[in-house]
Design a protein around this motif. Structure first.
Motif, PDB file in Angstrom:
ATOM      1  N   ASP A  77       2.694 -19.839  -7.194  1.00  0.00           N
ATOM      2  CA  ASP A  77       3.080 -20.967  -8.039  1.00  0.00           C
ATOM      3  C   ASP A  77       3.826 -21.947  -7.129  1.00  0.00           C
ATOM      4  OD1 ASP A  77       4.341 -22.779  -9.771  1.00  0.00           O
ATOM      5  OD2 ASP A  77       4.474 -21.289 -11.365  1.00  0.00           O
ATOM      6  N   LEU A  78       3.057 -22.845  -6.522  1.00  0.00           N
ATOM      7  CA  LEU A  78       3.629 -23.733  -5.506  1.00  0.00           C
ATOM      8  C   LEU A  78       4.699 -24.655  -6.077  1.00  0.00           C
ATOM      9  CD1 LEU A  78       0.401 -24.666  -3.498  1.00  0.00           C
ATOM     10  CD2 LEU A  78       2.189 -23.034  -2.888  1.00  0.00           C
ATOM     11  N   LYS A  79       4.552 -25.024  -7.343  1.00  0.00           N
ATOM     12  CA  LYS A  79       5.547 -25.903  -7.962  1.00  0.00           C
ATOM     13  C   LYS A  79       6.919 -25.243  -7.975  1.00  0.00           C
ATOM     14  CE  LYS A  79       6.781 -28.186 -12.301  1.00  0.00           C
ATOM     15  NZ  LYS A  79       6.378 -28.441 -13.719  1.00  0.00           N
ATOM     16  N   ARG A  80       6.977 -23.991  -8.455  1.00  0.00           N
ATOM     17  CA  ARG A  80       8.270 -23.299  -8.524  1.00  0.00           C
ATOM     18  C   ARG A  80       8.809 -22.963  -7.141  1.00  0.00           C
ATOM     19  NH1 ARG A  80       5.382 -23.612 -13.447  1.00  0.00           N
ATOM     20  NH2 ARG A  80       7.013 -23.996 -15.018  1.00  0.00           N
ATOM     21  N   VAL A  81       7.928 -22.638  -6.216  1.00  0.00           N
ATOM     22  CA  VAL A  81       8.369 -22.397  -4.842  1.00  0.00           C
ATOM     23  C   VAL A  81       8.996 -23.667  -4.273  1.00  0.00           C
ATOM     24  CG1 VAL A  81       7.589 -21.919  -2.477  1.00  0.00           C
ATOM     25  CG2 VAL A  81       6.726 -20.545  -4.386  1.00  0.00           C
ATOM     26  N   GLY A  82       8.337 -24.806  -4.514  1.00  0.00           N
ATOM     27  CA  GLY A  82       8.859 -26.076  -4.013  1.00  0.00           C
ATOM     28  C   GLY A  82      10.200 -26.443  -4.631  1.00  0.00           C
ATOM     29  N   LEU A  83      10.333 -26.257  -5.944  1.00  0.00           N
ATOM     30  CA  LEU A  83      11.594 -26.554  -6.627  1.00  0.00           C
ATOM     31  C   LEU A  83      12.736 -25.701  -6.087  1.00  0.00           C
ATOM     32  CD1 LEU A  83      10.368 -26.815 -10.343  1.00  0.00           C
ATOM     33  CD2 LEU A  83      11.224 -28.693  -8.927  1.00  0.00           C
ATOM     34  N   THR A  84      12.447 -24.435  -5.904  1.00  0.00           N
ATOM     35  CA  THR A  84      13.477 -23.522  -5.408  1.00  0.00           C
ATOM     36  C   THR A  84      13.899 -23.896  -3.989  1.00  0.00           C
ATOM     37  OG1 THR A  84      12.515 -21.755  -6.758  1.00  0.00           O
ATOM     38  CG2 THR A  84      14.055 -21.106  -5.026  1.00  0.00           C
ATOM     39  N   CYS A  85      12.921 -24.190  -3.141  1.00  0.00           N
ATOM     40  CA  CYS A  85      13.233 -24.541  -1.751  1.00  0.00           C
ATOM     41  C   CYS A  85      13.979 -25.873  -1.650  1.00  0.00           C
ATOM     42  CB  CYS A  85      11.951 -24.590  -0.921  1.00  0.00           C
ATOM     43  SG  CYS A  85      11.224 -22.963  -0.633  1.00  0.00           S
ATOM     44  N   ALA A  86      13.710 -26.778  -2.589  1.00  0.00           N
ATOM     45  CA  ALA A  86      14.414 -28.070  -2.589  1.00  0.00           C
ATOM     46  C   ALA A  86      15.908 -27.868  -2.767  1.00  0.00           C
ATOM     47  CB  ALA A  86      13.861 -28.963  -3.695  1.00  0.00           C
ATOM     48  N   GLY A  87      16.282 -26.895  -3.594  1.00  0.00           N
ATOM     49  CA  GLY A  87      17.695 -26.593  -3.752  1.00  0.00           C
ATOM     50  C   GLY A  87      18.234 -25.709  -2.646  1.00  0.00           C
ATOM     51  N   LEU A 102       2.967 -10.437 -12.455  1.00  0.00           N
ATOM     52  CA  LEU A 102       3.850  -9.754 -11.517  1.00  0.00           C
ATOM     53  C   LEU A 102       3.492 -10.071 -10.067  1.00  0.00           C
ATOM     54  CD1 LEU A 102       6.218  -7.810 -11.278  1.00  0.00           C
ATOM     55  CD2 LEU A 102       4.577  -5.908 -11.285  1.00  0.00           C
ATOM     56  N   LYS A 103       2.207 -10.171  -9.770  1.00  0.00           N
ATOM     57  CA  LYS A 103       1.794 -10.491  -8.407  1.00  0.00           C
ATOM     58  C   LYS A 103       2.266 -11.885  -8.007  1.00  0.00           C
ATOM     59  CE  LYS A 103      -2.226 -10.616  -5.343  1.00  0.00           C
ATOM     60  NZ  LYS A 103      -3.695 -10.437  -5.225  1.00  0.00           N
ATOM     61  N   THR A 104       2.192 -12.828  -8.950  1.00  0.00           N
ATOM     62  CA  THR A 104       2.666 -14.190  -8.678  1.00  0.00           C
ATOM     63  C   THR A 104       4.158 -14.186  -8.390  1.00  0.00           C
ATOM     64  OG1 THR A 104       0.962 -15.215 -10.049  1.00  0.00           O
ATOM     65  CG2 THR A 104       2.959 -16.492  -9.663  1.00  0.00           C
ATOM     66  N   ILE A 105       4.906 -13.436  -9.162  1.00  0.00           N
ATOM     67  CA  ILE A 105       6.355 -13.369  -8.962  1.00  0.00           C
ATOM     68  C   ILE A 105       6.674 -12.838  -7.562  1.00  0.00           C
ATOM     69  CG2 ILE A 105       8.453 -12.148  -9.678  1.00  0.00           C
ATOM     70  CD1 ILE A 105       7.372 -12.280 -12.552  1.00  0.00           C
ATOM     71  N   ARG A 106       6.042 -11.750  -7.192  1.00  0.00           N
ATOM     72  CA  ARG A 106       6.324 -11.151  -5.887  1.00  0.00           C
ATOM     73  C   ARG A 106       5.937 -12.069  -4.745  1.00  0.00           C
ATOM     74  NH1 ARG A 106       4.122  -5.002  -7.240  1.00  0.00           N
ATOM     75  NH2 ARG A 106       5.994  -4.308  -8.385  1.00  0.00           N
ATOM     76  N   LEU A 107       4.777 -12.721  -4.860  1.00  0.00           N
ATOM     77  CA  LEU A 107       4.338 -13.612  -3.780  1.00  0.00           C
ATOM     78  C   LEU A 107       5.216 -14.854  -3.690  1.00  0.00           C
ATOM     79  CD1 LEU A 107       0.452 -13.370  -4.008  1.00  0.00           C
ATOM     80  CD2 LEU A 107       1.912 -12.586  -2.149  1.00  0.00           C
ATOM     81  N   CYS A 108       5.669 -15.353  -4.839  1.00  0.00           N
ATOM     82  CA  CYS A 108       6.598 -16.494  -4.818  1.00  0.00           C
ATOM     83  C   CYS A 108       7.877 -16.121  -4.084  1.00  0.00           C
ATOM     84  CB  CYS A 108       6.919 -16.952  -6.236  1.00  0.00           C
ATOM     85  SG  CYS A 108       5.608 -17.889  -7.047  1.00  0.00           S
ATOM     86  N   LEU A 109       8.411 -14.947  -4.401  1.00  0.00           N
ATOM     87  CA  LEU A 109       9.644 -14.503  -3.753  1.00  0.00           C
ATOM     88  C   LEU A 109       9.438 -14.320  -2.253  1.00  0.00           C
ATOM     89  CD1 LEU A 109      10.919 -11.931  -6.402  1.00  0.00           C
ATOM     90  CD2 LEU A 109      12.004 -14.097  -5.792  1.00  0.00           C
TER      91      LEU A 109
END
Length: 248
Positions: free
Chosen positions: A70-80, A166-173
């Motif tokens: 989920d590139l959107k959430r990864v990007g939001l998290t990294c922005a902070g 669950l796979k998306t969550i783990r890969l995002c992390l």
């Protein structure tokens, strides 16, 4: 690095890698906590090694799975997270020189808190969290990443509450931890904080991490997932409590 320091450090890396493989978390916390408890090397040195290990682990995990992110959430998290990593590094530089005991006490409290958090099983939300929540959690994780190279606790709790696969969550992390490791290492390098010992030891860690990742996959302990979580929880509480008692 002297042999009497190198050998126990490698043993801790190996054990923490095995635990991470069979539980999915705790590598950074075990390495940082154990190395600091036994006064093997400074926190700043250990942080660089953890970043290198996280980078290798992330590359292997993400390869061939980018479509699940989920590139959107990864990007939001990294922005902070990215600006906060610098803040954490500045705090580390200041406290390492002036308040090392307080820094170790803070590390112990952080590890105990993380141990408690991994025992929680939060109910998934019906809708994804807000943009501000991802950015804010990223900022909190960034400070922890800068200080201790341990961005996990706030992000693990946040992402496991999301209504994602669950796979998306783990890969995002894993992706966020990888990017955090790259950003932190780059910032440390820009500050002139990378030494030849750090780089050489990071290279030594690559085959060790690869080996014990394979061992963990091939020979997991005869414990249920719940009992493995309890084991990790107990281990982190012991490490964190040791650091707290040592620095009170």
């Amino acid at each position: 690095m002297e042999l009497m320091t190198l050998l126990p450090f490698i043993a801790i890396i190996a054990f923490a890698t095995y635990v991470q493989t069979v539980t999915g978390f705790a590598l950074g916390m075990i390495v940082m906590g154990a190395v600091t408890t036994f006064d093997l090397v400074p926190i700043a040195f250990t942080s660089v090694i953890i970043s290198a290990v996280t980078f290798i682990n992330g590359l292997v995990a993400i390869k061939g799975n980018t479509k699940t992110l989920d590139l959107k959430r990864v990007g939001l998290t990294c922005a902070g997270m990215f600006p906060a990593i610098m803040l954490g590094l500045l705090l580390l530089d200041y406290m390492s020189e002036e308040f090392n005991h307080i820094l170790q006490l803070l590390l112990g409290v952080t590890i105990i808190g993380a141990g408690l958090m991994i025992m929680l099983k939060p109910e998934p939300l019906k809708a994804p969290s807000s943009t501000a929540m991802f950015a804010g959690s990223g900022a909190a994780a960034g400070v922890m990443a800068g200080l201790f190279s341990m961005a996990g606790p706030p992000l693990v709790y946040l992402f496991y509450r999301q209504p994602f696969d669950l796979k998306t969550i783990r890969l995002c992390l894993v992706s966020i931890f990888l990017l955090s490791a790259v950003a932190r290492t780059g910032m440390v390098g820009a500050q002139g904080g990378l030494t030849m010992d750090m780089l050489i030891f990071s290279v030594f860690c690559i085959p060790m991490v690869t080996l014990f990742t394979w061992v963990g996959k091939r020979y997991p302990p005869p414990l249920s997932n719940t009992n493995m979580r309890r084991f990790a929880f107990f281990l982190l509480i012991v490490i964190g409590a040791s650091l707290v008692l040592k620095n009170i």
